[in-house]
Write a protein that holds these residues in place. Sequence first.
Motif, PDB file in Angstrom:
ATOM      1  N   CYS A  38      21.775  33.591  47.902  1.00  0.00           N
ATOM      2  CA  CYS A  38      22.690  33.055  46.733  1.00  0.00           C
ATOM      3  C   CYS A  38      21.716  32.132  45.948  1.00  0.00           C
ATOM      4  CB  CYS A  38      23.737  32.444  46.978  1.00  0.00           C
ATOM      5  SG  CYS A  38      23.780  31.049  48.271  1.00  0.00           S
ATOM      6  N   HIS A  40      20.891  28.756  47.076  1.00  0.00           N
ATOM      7  CA  HIS A  40      21.085  27.788  47.873  1.00  0.00           C
ATOM      8  C   HIS A  40      20.301  27.392  49.207  1.00  0.00           C
ATOM      9  CE1 HIS A  40      25.029  28.326  45.459  1.00  0.00           C
ATOM     10  NE2 HIS A  40      24.437  27.169  44.595  1.00  0.00           N
ATOM     11  N   CYS A  72      28.215  29.787  52.902  1.00  0.00           N
ATOM     12  CA  CYS A  72      27.510  28.831  52.207  1.00  0.00           C
ATOM     13  C   CYS A  72      28.418  27.791  51.320  1.00  0.00           C
ATOM     14  CB  CYS A  72      26.719  29.671  50.668  1.00  0.00           C
ATOM     15  SG  CYS A  72      25.891  28.168  49.788  1.00  0.00           S
ATOM     16  N   ALA A  74      27.813  25.448  49.357  1.00  0.00           N
ATOM     17  CA  ALA A  74      27.459  25.283  47.768  1.00  0.00           C
ATOM     18  C   ALA A  74      28.410  26.129  46.887  1.00  0.00           C
ATOM     19  CB  ALA A  74      26.046  25.261  47.650  1.00  0.00           C
ATOM     20  N   CYS A  75      28.410  27.626  47.309  1.00  0.00           N
ATOM     21  CA  CYS A  75      28.979  28.537  46.647  1.00  0.00           C
ATOM     22  C   CYS A  75      30.547  28.271  46.898  1.00  0.00           C
ATOM     23  CB  CYS A  75      28.792  29.888  47.456  1.00  0.00           C
ATOM     24  SG  CYS A  75      27.076  30.635  46.889  1.00  0.00           S
TER      25      CYS A  75
HETATM   26 ZN   LIG Z   1      25.339  29.498  47.917  1.00  0.00          ZN
END
Ligand SMILES: [Zn+2]
Length: 80
Positions: A38, A40, A72, A74-75
């Motif tokens: 992704c 990140h 993830c 961050a996602c």
């Molecule tokens: Zn991510």
Amino acid sequence: MHRGHLPAEMIVGERRMESVVVDFRQDEAGDWIMRLACGHERHVRHDPPWTVREWVLTPEGRAAWIGRSMPCPACVAGAD
Ligand SMILES: [Zn+2]
């Protein structure tokens, strides 16, 4: 030899909270960081279940994780 079989369809994937490990790198302090499909990155050591493991210290150990699905943070947080 270690990363020759990375399936492209896993990298593309749908955008979800799950990502895929595509590579590893080390930061300035020598800590290992997972690079996710992704875009990140996440330190291997920062999550409790992910405290430093011996696997990350060897090329074979790291290679075993490439292509695996990973949540993830961050996602999950909505970062893009
Ligand atoms: Zn991510």
